[in-house]
Design a protein around this motif. Sequence first.
Motif, PDB file in Angstrom:
ATOM      1  N   TYR A   1     -20.558  32.543  85.392  1.00 47.84           N
ATOM      2  CA  TYR A   1     -19.554  31.999  84.469  1.00 47.84           C
ATOM      3  C   TYR A   1     -19.051  33.411  83.659  1.00 47.84           C
ATOM      4  O   TYR A   1     -19.634  34.100  83.609  1.00 47.84           O
ATOM      5  N   PHE A   2     -17.743  33.112  83.662  1.00 50.92           N
ATOM      6  CA  PHE A   2     -17.071  34.215  82.884  1.00 50.92           C
ATOM      7  C   PHE A   2     -16.400  33.468  81.755  1.00 50.92           C
ATOM      8  O   PHE A   2     -15.870  31.961  82.256  1.00 50.92           O
ATOM      9  N   PHE A   3     -16.191  34.122  80.340  1.00 46.46           N
ATOM     10  CA  PHE A   3     -15.613  32.922  79.416  1.00 46.46           C
ATOM     11  C   PHE A   3     -14.872  34.270  78.510  1.00 46.46           C
ATOM     12  O   PHE A   3     -14.988  35.338  78.685  1.00 46.46           O
ATOM     13  N   SER A   4     -13.683  33.117  78.133  1.00 43.62           N
ATOM     14  CA  SER A   4     -13.114  34.056  77.150  1.00 43.62           C
ATOM     15  C   SER A   4     -13.690  34.527  75.996  1.00 43.62           C
ATOM     16  O   SER A   4     -14.861  34.333  75.634  1.00 43.62           O
ATOM     17  N   GLU A   5     -13.000  35.626  75.400  1.00 44.20           N
ATOM     18  CA  GLU A   5     -14.122  36.305  73.902  1.00 44.20           C
ATOM     19  C   GLU A   5     -13.208  34.611  73.292  1.00 44.20           C
ATOM     20  O   GLU A   5     -14.828  34.368  72.111  1.00 44.20           O
ATOM     21  N   SER A   6     -12.967  33.635  73.250  1.00 44.61           N
ATOM     22  CA  SER A   6     -12.445  32.741  72.138  1.00 44.61           C
ATOM     23  C   SER A   6     -13.631  32.146  72.581  1.00 44.61           C
ATOM     24  O   SER A   6     -14.436  31.008  71.490  1.00 44.61           O
TER      25      SER A   6
ATOM     26  N   LEU B   1     -19.475  29.992  71.950  1.00 42.20           N
ATOM     27  CA  LEU B   1     -20.987  29.879  72.344  1.00 42.20           C
ATOM     28  C   LEU B   1     -21.350  29.950  71.050  1.00 42.20           C
ATOM     29  O   LEU B   1     -23.002  29.449  71.406  1.00 42.20           O
ATOM     30  N   ARG B   2     -21.690  31.583  71.209  1.00 43.11           N
ATOM     31  CA  ARG B   2     -22.021  31.972  69.167  1.00 43.11           C
ATOM     32  C   ARG B   2     -22.680  31.046  68.659  1.00 43.11           C
ATOM     33  O   ARG B   2     -23.377  30.811  68.137  1.00 43.11           O
TER      34      ARG B   2
ATOM     35  N   ASP C   1      -8.920  36.727  82.763  1.00 44.66           N
ATOM     36  CA  ASP C   1      -8.978  36.353  81.739  1.00 44.66           C
ATOM     37  C   ASP C   1      -8.438  34.774  81.287  1.00 44.66           C
ATOM     38  O   ASP C   1      -8.403  34.025  82.893  1.00 44.66           O
ATOM     39  N   ILE C   2      -9.020  33.562  80.367  1.00 46.27           N
ATOM     40  CA  ILE C   2      -8.223  32.256  80.880  1.00 46.27           C
ATOM     41  C   ILE C   2      -7.731  32.451  79.089  1.00 46.27           C
ATOM     42  O   ILE C   2      -8.485  32.657  78.331  1.00 46.27           O
TER      43      ILE C   2
ATOM     44  N   ASN D   1     -11.195  24.239  75.014  1.00 45.94           N
ATOM     45  CA  ASN D   1     -10.775  25.301  75.495  1.00 45.94           C
ATOM     46  C   ASN D   1     -12.187  25.842  76.343  1.00 45.94           C
ATOM     47  O   ASN D   1     -13.284  26.681  75.225  1.00 45.94           O
ATOM     48  N   LYS D   2     -12.674  25.184  76.899  1.00 48.31           N
ATOM     49  CA  LYS D   2     -13.277  25.117  78.330  1.00 48.31           C
ATOM     50  C   LYS D   2     -13.561  24.482  79.475  1.00 48.31           C
ATOM     51  O   LYS D   2     -12.534  23.388  79.560  1.00 48.31           O
TER      52      LYS D   2
END
Length: 544
Positions: free
Chosen positions: A148-153, A158-159, A36-37, A16-17
């Motif tokens: 960069y754009f990242f999805s919520e997941s 990352l957090r 979205d991704i 998932n990256k």
Amino acid sequence: MDAINKKIIFGIFSQNKSMAAAMLGALAHKLGWDVDIVFFPLESSPEDVLDELEYFPDIFALSFASYNRAQAFSVAKVLKERGIKVIGGGIHATAMPQDLVKTGYFDAVMYGDGMGSLEEVLLNYEDLRDSVIVEGRKHPDERVYLDYFFSESQEKVLRETQKIDLLTSYGCPFGCTFCASSRKKFMKFPDDYMVDSMIDIHDRYGVKIFTFQDDLLFNDVKRVKRVSERLSNLPADKSINFGKSANCRASSFSDSLAEEIKKLNITDVSFGIESASNKLLKFLNKKQTEEDCYRALEVCKRHGLYSRINLMFGIPTQDEEDYQITFEFVRKAKPDIINTFYYTPYPGTDLYDYCFDNGYISSEYDRNRFDWFDAKVDGIREVHLKLNNVDYHMADKYINKIKKLYDPLNFISPIIAELDKQPWIIFGSSTQIYFSQVLSLLNEIDKKNCLGYYDIDPGAEYAVERRVEFSKYMENSSLQPDCIVTYTHLSSEDYKNFKELVNRKFGDIPLVSISTMERHSLEEVRNMLANYKDSLIASKEGTQ
């Protein structure tokens, strides 16, 4: 561009990256599209994943490597049946665009760098049909490659992990025959904007540890100095650090580069040695020599840096003399960590074509389709395809000879025996392949009180649970550990980061390093456990 209510989803595979999807997603968002991704795990059907979507997009763009071909095609088929515009891109589309065209599942196939072609594709997406081939091109603004754009997941990961793996360039100026990157036009991302991007990721997601997928930042000492100087002027609250390991090239590794690496608090240097045989290195076009390999590890030792090397086995033309030269290199140079891999031929590389041209791959296979490839669970550590005229028995023999030079069980066993007097877990990330190696090693030791492993970064295609039979620790378990084990060494930024994550999830509990490098001694482990038990007793007495 009027893209009101226009939606695009990027589908990704393996884990998932995806930096490619993150870059393209950010650019599409900047052009006014909702983005979205979506990650397609290996074990789930396309229907299962798509049924969870809140909406169907105007475009579904799939980015995939040759390795994920079969899964990506199954997803594209389902999307096509639902009437969604489907675009195929990524490494496999670049290497074999006609392979995608022949399926009929794609409205467009984009090969090469999609950043410069994306705006035109989005403007005219309704006209895309019949697997039209779109030639990618470089974007005129190099800074967009660092947005960069990242999805919520992905943002959640990352957090929680506080780390990210980035790219510092596109393509590669070197021409290794087993790698597809050298066929792309090389472009270094702007240094200042790269640091700005790191700062932005830190501010948005709390990321503290930055590592890099490519080895080209640390191929240029002047570039490292520029980045280092910029980072040294940041406020202390930014807490931007590099991970413990830097990917470097043996041919360009020097004392001056080692000095700059140490300034960044990097403790390990990883080299793609592949082989120490000059004959084989020339065949692979590595542009390095046996002398470079020895010198690189000598530089590491002089500067107190730990060395990691990757070695490749089962390469066409590799013979016993090549293996013996590599074995002697390992025995004499004594790298700290060794990773062994079997060669797998992938489209878009010179060595892939060589294998077909010289009978290493059977003529019954179509080099332009790749439909004969059967992905294995453990990635490139397993043999995916036995090549003709390659002696795998000999390859296995030398892998085992090299492994016998490194037997961590001698020091791990007493520590685990001490830890196993109370409940404990092992802590790590499934995206780091040595996590599963450590679990495999622990399987050779008798354990009664191990509660399992805790994965801080689940979601990789080759997750730990698919590599090793080792139970997973469940956070809602009634059994709580009294100590936690990790494979990262004590002087690394990774250990500091793991310690912070452990404290956040389990409290101030001992985190024991069993690294083959700087680790806790048996006496230190005993003291840590004793102090922790004393603190628990004091805490209980204080609440009575």
